[in-house]
Design a protein around this motif. Sequence first.
Motif, PDB file in Angstrom:
ATOM      1  N   LEU A 166      42.610  36.130  33.430  1.00 23.78           N
ATOM      2  CA  LEU A 166      43.808  36.471  34.613  1.00 23.78           C
ATOM      3  C   LEU A 166      43.007  35.995  35.808  1.00 23.78           C
ATOM      4  CD1 LEU A 166      45.024  40.109  33.452  1.00 23.78           C
ATOM      5  CD2 LEU A 166      45.841  37.628  32.897  1.00 23.78           C
ATOM      6  N   ASP A 167      43.968  35.655  36.849  1.00 28.91           N
ATOM      7  CA  ASP A 167      43.270  35.285  38.231  1.00 28.91           C
ATOM      8  C   ASP A 167      42.813  36.978  38.790  1.00 28.91           C
ATOM      9  OD1 ASP A 167      45.581  36.375  40.135  1.00 28.91           O
ATOM     10  OD2 ASP A 167      46.562  35.105  38.563  1.00 28.91           O
ATOM     11  N   ALA A 168      42.351  36.693  39.865  1.00 29.71           N
ATOM     12  CA  ALA A 168      41.542  38.072  40.510  1.00 29.71           C
ATOM     13  C   ALA A 168      42.553  39.077  40.815  1.00 29.71           C
ATOM     14  CB  ALA A 168      40.742  37.716  41.410  1.00 29.71           C
ATOM     15  N   GLU A 169      43.717  38.445  41.194  1.00 27.62           N
ATOM     16  CA  GLU A 169      44.768  39.491  41.822  1.00 27.62           C
ATOM     17  C   GLU A 169      45.586  40.241  40.819  1.00 27.62           C
ATOM     18  OE1 GLU A 169      45.331  40.781  44.694  1.00 27.62           O
ATOM     19  OE2 GLU A 169      47.197  41.525  44.323  1.00 27.62           O
ATOM     20  N   TRP A 226      42.963  54.442  42.767  1.00 19.10           N
ATOM     21  CA  TRP A 226      41.789  54.455  41.654  1.00 19.10           C
ATOM     22  C   TRP A 226      41.634  55.895  41.041  1.00 19.10           C
ATOM     23  CZ3 TRP A 226      42.052  50.050  39.633  1.00 19.10           C
ATOM     24  CH2 TRP A 226      42.367  48.951  40.401  1.00 19.10           C
ATOM     25  N   PHE A 281      36.953  51.504  33.668  1.00 21.04           N
ATOM     26  CA  PHE A 281      37.352  50.270  32.692  1.00 21.04           C
ATOM     27  C   PHE A 281      36.504  49.822  31.947  1.00 21.04           C
ATOM     28  CE2 PHE A 281      39.967  50.549  36.587  1.00 21.04           C
ATOM     29  CZ  PHE A 281      41.339  50.685  36.145  1.00 21.04           C
ATOM     30  N   ARG A 313      41.903  43.461  48.149  1.00 21.85           N
ATOM     31  CA  ARG A 313      43.235  44.215  48.650  1.00 21.85           C
ATOM     32  C   ARG A 313      42.898  45.542  48.477  1.00 21.85           C
ATOM     33  NH1 ARG A 313      47.437  45.677  45.854  1.00 21.85           N
ATOM     34  NH2 ARG A 313      46.737  44.595  44.192  1.00 21.85           N
ATOM     35  N   LYS A 366      40.274  47.189  46.610  1.00 21.72           N
ATOM     36  CA  LYS A 366      38.763  47.541  46.305  1.00 21.72           C
ATOM     37  C   LYS A 366      37.622  46.868  47.161  1.00 21.72           C
ATOM     38  CE  LYS A 366      38.865  44.818  42.168  1.00 21.72           C
ATOM     39  NZ  LYS A 366      40.521  44.763  41.977  1.00 21.72           N
ATOM     40  N   PRO A 418      34.846  37.641  40.494  1.00 21.33           N
ATOM     41  CA  PRO A 418      36.039  37.860  40.432  1.00 21.33           C
ATOM     42  C   PRO A 418      36.574  37.971  39.172  1.00 21.33           C
ATOM     43  CG  PRO A 418      35.877  36.438  42.340  1.00 21.33           C
ATOM     44  CD  PRO A 418      34.644  36.040  41.505  1.00 21.33           C
ATOM     45  N   CYS A 419      37.150  39.118  38.473  1.00 15.26           N
ATOM     46  CA  CYS A 419      37.594  39.523  37.148  1.00 15.26           C
ATOM     47  C   CYS A 419      36.441  39.596  36.321  1.00 15.26           C
ATOM     48  CB  CYS A 419      38.553  38.242  36.734  1.00 15.26           C
ATOM     49  SG  CYS A 419      39.906  37.985  37.870  1.00 15.26           S
ATOM     50  N   HIS A 426      44.379  40.542  37.707  1.00 13.74           N
ATOM     51  CA  HIS A 426      43.318  41.299  37.253  1.00 13.74           C
ATOM     52  C   HIS A 426      43.359  42.561  37.642  1.00 13.74           C
ATOM     53  CE1 HIS A 426      39.830  42.065  34.753  1.00 13.74           C
ATOM     54  NE2 HIS A 426      39.271  42.746  35.999  1.00 13.74           N
ATOM     55  N   SER A 427      43.470  42.699  39.078  1.00 10.77           N
ATOM     56  CA  SER A 427      43.379  43.746  39.887  1.00 10.77           C
ATOM     57  C   SER A 427      44.763  44.639  39.744  1.00 10.77           C
ATOM     58  CB  SER A 427      43.311  43.710  41.331  1.00 10.77           C
ATOM     59  OG  SER A 427      43.142  44.916  42.136  1.00 10.77           O
ATOM     60  N   LEU A 428      45.888  43.903  39.630  1.00  9.70           N
ATOM     61  CA  LEU A 428      47.207  44.745  39.395  1.00  9.70           C
ATOM     62  C   LEU A 428      47.189  45.359  37.825  1.00  9.70           C
ATOM     63  CD1 LEU A 428      49.436  41.931  41.121  1.00  9.70           C
ATOM     64  CD2 LEU A 428      49.086  44.348  42.020  1.00  9.70           C
ATOM     65  N   GLU A 457      44.375  46.376  36.017  1.00 10.33           N
ATOM     66  CA  GLU A 457      44.045  47.725  36.275  1.00 10.33           C
ATOM     67  C   GLU A 457      44.507  48.698  37.142  1.00 10.33           C
ATOM     68  OE1 GLU A 457      39.635  46.529  36.983  1.00 10.33           O
ATOM     69  OE2 GLU A 457      39.394  45.883  34.811  1.00 10.33           O
TER      70      GLU A 457
END
Lengths: 162, 80
Positions: free
Chosen positions: B22-25, A53, A15, A71, A73, A37-38, B27-29, B31
């Motif tokens: 974006l919130d962490a969750e 992934w 990414f 969740r 990773k 985070p993020c 953001h993960s969704l 990607e």
Amino acid sequence: VTVYKFLRPGGMSTFTGFPWPLPGDGPGAWVEAPVEPCRSGIHACRPADLPIWVAPELFEIELDGEIVHERTKVVASRARLLRRVDAWDHRLRDAYARMCADRAHALARELPAWDATIDPLTRYGAALLGYMAARIAEQRGGPAAYAAERAHQAAWLAERLN
Amino acid sequence: MAEHLSCQEVVELVTGYLDHTLDAETHSLFEEHLNFCDGCEAYLDQMRATIAVVGRLGEADVPPVAREQLLAAFRDWRGT
């Protein structure tokens, strides 16, 4: 537990495009990024996360420093690539795609009006076929079936990568 | 339902992804979706390229005629 890192060809981060120091005779150089985070941190896969992934190259990675389990990773502040997983080659990627396509067909057979053909040899990649199979399972059996299909995929991969 | 993002949701969230808002969750969704969806990955690349090109434009790069047309358009827009 072995932790993995999927990368694009040439060792590029999927990414961010970050060029990872690749292992040679020994591990690659340490990379550091504070966990936020993020925004920041080094992302890696537990065995159960592998189907989410899937990418062309796979490495074992050593994590250090702050480590946060999320969740799908693991995020760490420090890591280095230990070795490339040679078993994850084009033959295994193709076999995985075939397995996912076969599962998708088998799961979809009982759904009403199912007439699509999922061909693992078309432009669809292994990651998409894995997602499709899991979503079809979810259509039949809800979120638990989605999770079970992903677990099946992870177990299939783990058996062949170790 | 398990959590997933559709292609339409990815399009709607792309600015937040690029701005890291974006919130962490989510953001993960986002990607997770990008990892299997070539179309959305291409869309994200196009957005990045557009931002890179537009971000280099200064006021001096806009021809006077185009500048006047833009100002007129915004004057009209504000008045309706």
